[in-house]
Design an enzyme around this catalytic site. Structure first.
Site, PDB file in Angstrom:
ATOM      1  CG  LEU A  64      -1.048  -0.964  -3.143  1.00 28.10           C
ATOM      2  CD1 LEU A  64      -1.395   0.450  -3.585  1.00 28.10           C
ATOM      3  CD2 LEU A  64       0.178  -1.464  -3.858  1.00 28.10           C
ATOM      4  N   PRO A  65      -0.179  -3.390   1.185  1.00 28.59           N
ATOM      5  CG  PRO A  65       0.736  -5.418   1.870  1.00 28.59           C
ATOM      6  CD  PRO A  65       0.149  -4.718   0.690  1.00 28.59           C
ATOM      7  CG  HIS A  66       0.279   1.324   3.652  1.00 29.53           C
ATOM      8  ND1 HIS A  66      -0.755   0.812   2.907  1.00 29.53           N
ATOM      9  CD2 HIS A  66      -0.257   2.305   4.394  1.00 29.53           C
ATOM     10  CE1 HIS A  66      -1.866   1.475   3.178  1.00 29.53           C
ATOM     11  NE2 HIS A  66      -1.599   2.385   4.093  1.00 29.53           N
ATOM     12  CB  ALA A  67       3.517  -0.757   8.499  1.00 32.17           C
ATOM     13  CG  LEU A 102       4.932   1.187  -0.012  1.00 28.88           C
ATOM     14  CD1 LEU A 102       3.980   2.331  -0.325  1.00 28.88           C
ATOM     15  CD2 LEU A 102       6.328   1.525  -0.486  1.00 28.88           C
TER      16      LEU A 102
END
Length: 154
Positions: A64-67, A102
């Protein structure tokens, strides 16, 4: 539940192979540019910065990479199904083949956390993940990810 506002079918891809995390982040960012109009360079840098704090792989082949980004009006999602799993540095040492990226406004606060929790809960379901892995059709993948909210409400 994953809202159909968070993830649109155009932001879903089935990818044969990915050579590295950096390439994966570039791909997520490029799709976010195409679909949502985000700056791909800024998005990729933000994903890399977050990943440098620790792997965003949550186990069982899911990441779930997110920034957080400036200039985005609401939380947006991009989903990738990798036909060849990628080493992601997961604690369970399983390579990743389901990736939900995300992108949230830098001021999102609780909305970002709610979206992250929703995606995490959804992709924690082993039956759903097996079904996603068995499907290559974007429309079906979108329905599986977003219609789950209707079954959760019942």
């Amino acid at each position: 539940m994953i809202s159909s506002d968070l993830l649109v079918p155009e932001a879903i891809r089935v990818i044969p192979a990915m050579s590295s995390k950096k390439r994966l982040f570039n791909t997520l960012s490029e799709i976010a540019r195409q679909v949502y109009g985000l700056c791909s360079e800024t998005s990729c840098d933000a994903l890399m910065d977050r990943e440098s704090l620790g792997p965003t792989a949550v186990g069982h082949g899911v990441a779930l990479p997110h920034a957080r980004l400036r200039g985005i009006d609401r939380v947006r999602g991009v989903f990738l199904k990798l036909e060849k799993p990628l080493d992601f540095g997961a604690a369970d040492r399983q390579p990743v083949d389901l990736v939900f990226g995300l992108f949230a406004p830098d001021t999102a606060g609780v909305d970002h956390l709610k979206a992250l929790a929703s995606v995490s809960r959804t992709l924690r379901d082993p039956d759903l993940c097996s079904t996603l892995r068995a499907n290559g059709d974007i429309t079906t993948i979108h329905a599986l990810l977003t219609q789950r909210s209707a079954s959760d409400a019942a």
